[in-house]
Design a protein around this motif. Structure first.
Motif, PDB file in Angstrom:
ATOM      1  N   VAL A  13     -10.377  10.992 -16.281  1.00 22.81           N
ATOM      2  CA  VAL A  13     -10.364   9.671 -16.913  1.00 22.81           C
ATOM      3  C   VAL A  13     -11.046   8.628 -16.029  1.00 22.81           C
ATOM      4  N   ALA A  14     -10.812   8.722 -14.723  1.00 22.64           N
ATOM      5  CA  ALA A  14     -11.389   7.757 -13.779  1.00 22.64           C
ATOM      6  C   ALA A  14     -12.796   8.204 -13.390  1.00 22.64           C
ATOM      7  N   THR A  15     -13.728   7.274 -13.398  1.00 19.45           N
ATOM      8  CA  THR A  15     -15.116   7.638 -13.117  1.00 19.45           C
ATOM      9  C   THR A  15     -15.541   7.387 -11.674  1.00 19.45           C
ATOM     10  N   ASP A  16     -14.776   6.592 -10.929  1.00 18.29           N
ATOM     11  CA  ASP A  16     -15.082   6.372  -9.515  1.00 18.29           C
ATOM     12  C   ASP A  16     -13.781   6.064  -8.775  1.00 18.29           C
ATOM     13  N   PRO A  17     -13.780   6.095  -7.437  1.00 16.66           N
ATOM     14  CA  PRO A  17     -12.526   5.886  -6.686  1.00 16.66           C
ATOM     15  C   PRO A  17     -11.813   4.580  -7.017  1.00 16.66           C
ATOM     16  N   GLU A  18     -12.547   3.491  -7.214  1.00 19.34           N
ATOM     17  CA  GLU A  18     -11.902   2.221  -7.550  1.00 19.34           C
ATOM     18  C   GLU A  18     -11.221   2.297  -8.914  1.00 19.34           C
ATOM     19  N   THR A  19     -11.850   2.983  -9.848  1.00 23.42           N
ATOM     20  CA  THR A  19     -11.259   3.155 -11.167  1.00 23.42           C
ATOM     21  C   THR A  19      -9.973   3.974 -11.083  1.00 23.42           C
ATOM     22  N   LYS A  20      -9.929   4.947 -10.183  1.00 25.64           N
ATOM     23  CA  LYS A  20      -8.734   5.781 -10.019  1.00 25.64           C
ATOM     24  C   LYS A  20      -7.531   4.927  -9.595  1.00 25.64           C
ATOM     25  N   SER A  21      -7.729   4.032  -8.658  1.00 22.88           N
ATOM     26  CA  SER A  21      -6.649   3.137  -8.232  1.00 22.88           C
ATOM     27  C   SER A  21      -6.237   2.217  -9.374  1.00 22.88           C
ATOM     28  N   SER A  22      -7.210   1.693 -10.084  1.00 20.46           N
ATOM     29  CA  SER A  22      -6.930   0.814 -11.213  1.00 20.46           C
ATOM     30  C   SER A  22      -6.156   1.557 -12.300  1.00 20.46           C
ATOM     31  N   LEU A  23      -6.552   2.775 -12.573  1.00 18.38           N
ATOM     32  CA  LEU A  23      -5.868   3.592 -13.578  1.00 18.38           C
ATOM     33  C   LEU A  23      -4.397   3.787 -13.208  1.00 18.38           C
ATOM     34  N   ILE A  24      -4.120   4.072 -11.948  1.00 17.21           N
ATOM     35  CA  ILE A  24      -2.736   4.287 -11.508  1.00 17.21           C
ATOM     36  C   ILE A  24      -1.943   2.989 -11.588  1.00 17.21           C
ATOM     37  N   ARG A  25      -2.548   1.850 -11.227  1.00 20.11           N
ATOM     38  CA  ARG A  25      -1.855   0.559 -11.359  1.00 20.11           C
ATOM     39  C   ARG A  25      -1.515   0.265 -12.820  1.00 20.11           C
ATOM     40  N   LYS A  26      -2.477   0.501 -13.719  1.00 17.98           N
ATOM     41  CA  LYS A  26      -2.234   0.273 -15.149  1.00 17.98           C
ATOM     42  C   LYS A  26      -1.150   1.206 -15.682  1.00 17.98           C
ATOM     43  N   ALA A  27      -1.179   2.449 -15.250  1.00 16.01           N
ATOM     44  CA  ALA A  27      -0.166   3.416 -15.698  1.00 16.01           C
ATOM     45  C   ALA A  27       1.229   2.977 -15.260  1.00 16.01           C
ATOM     46  N   LEU A  28       1.360   2.505 -14.043  1.00 15.48           N
ATOM     47  CA  LEU A  28       2.662   2.017 -13.563  1.00 15.48           C
ATOM     48  C   LEU A  28       3.111   0.789 -14.352  1.00 15.48           C
ATOM     49  N   ALA A  29       2.188  -0.122 -14.638  1.00 15.02           N
ATOM     50  CA  ALA A  29       2.532  -1.317 -15.417  1.00 15.02           C
ATOM     51  C   ALA A  29       3.001  -0.929 -16.815  1.00 15.02           C
ATOM     52  N   MET A  30       2.308   0.029 -17.444  1.00 13.40           N
ATOM     53  CA  MET A  30       2.712   0.486 -18.777  1.00 13.40           C
ATOM     54  C   MET A  30       4.077   1.172 -18.732  1.00 13.40           C
ATOM     55  N   TYR A  31       4.304   1.976 -17.728  1.00  9.94           N
ATOM     56  CA  TYR A  31       5.589   2.669 -17.587  1.00  9.94           C
ATOM     57  C   TYR A  31       6.731   1.663 -17.427  1.00  9.94           C
TER      58      TYR A  31
ATOM     59  N   ARG B 152       0.860  -1.180   0.000  1.00  7.39           N
ATOM     60  CA  ARG B 152       0.000   0.000   0.000  1.00  7.39           C
ATOM     61  C   ARG B 152       0.901   1.236   0.000  1.00  7.39           C
ATOM     62  N   PHE B 153       0.559   2.198  -0.851  1.00 12.98           N
ATOM     63  CA  PHE B 153       1.326   3.431  -0.959  1.00 12.98           C
ATOM     64  C   PHE B 153       0.417   4.621  -0.738  1.00 12.98           C
ATOM     65  N   ASN B 154       0.991   5.660  -0.157  1.00 10.45           N
ATOM     66  CA  ASN B 154       0.339   6.968  -0.139  1.00 10.45           C
ATOM     67  C   ASN B 154       0.951   7.759  -1.274  1.00 10.45           C
TER      68      ASN B 154
END
Length: 69
Positions: A20-38, A4-6
Motif C-alpha cells: 500500500v505504501a509507495t515510499d518510506p515516508e508514506t509507510k509512516s503516514s499509513l501507520i499513523r492514519k491506521a492508528l488514528a482510524m483504530y 518516536r516508536f520502534n
C-alpha cells in the motif's frame, strides 16, 4: 511534542504495508492514519455503541463488519 516508536511487524504484515505504501515516508503516514482510524473506531464503539464496517456505496449494503476492536 512527538513520540518516536520502534515497531516490529511480522513479515506478512510488512509485505501488506509495503504493498500500500509507495515510499518510506508514506509507510509512516499509513501507520499513523491506521492508528488514528483504530482509535476513532474504539472510541465510537465504547462511547456510542457504534460498529465499524465496509459498505457498498451504490447499494448502501454492509459488506463486512469489523469486530473485535
Amino acid at each position: 511534542m512527538s513520540a518516536r516508536f520502534n515497531l516490529v511487524l511480522s513479515d506478512e504484515l510488512n509485505r501488506r504495508v509495503d504493498a500500500v505504501a509507495t515510499d518510506p515516508e508514506t509507510k509512516s503516514s499509513l501507520i499513523r492514519k491506521a492508528l488514528a482510524m483504530y482509535i476513532a473506531a474504539v472510541e465510537a464503539q465504547r462511547d456510542r455503541g457504534l460498529h465499524v464496517g465496509l459498505f457498498d456505496p451504490a447499494t448502501r449494503e454492509i459488506k463486512t463488519e469489523i469486530i473485535g476492536l
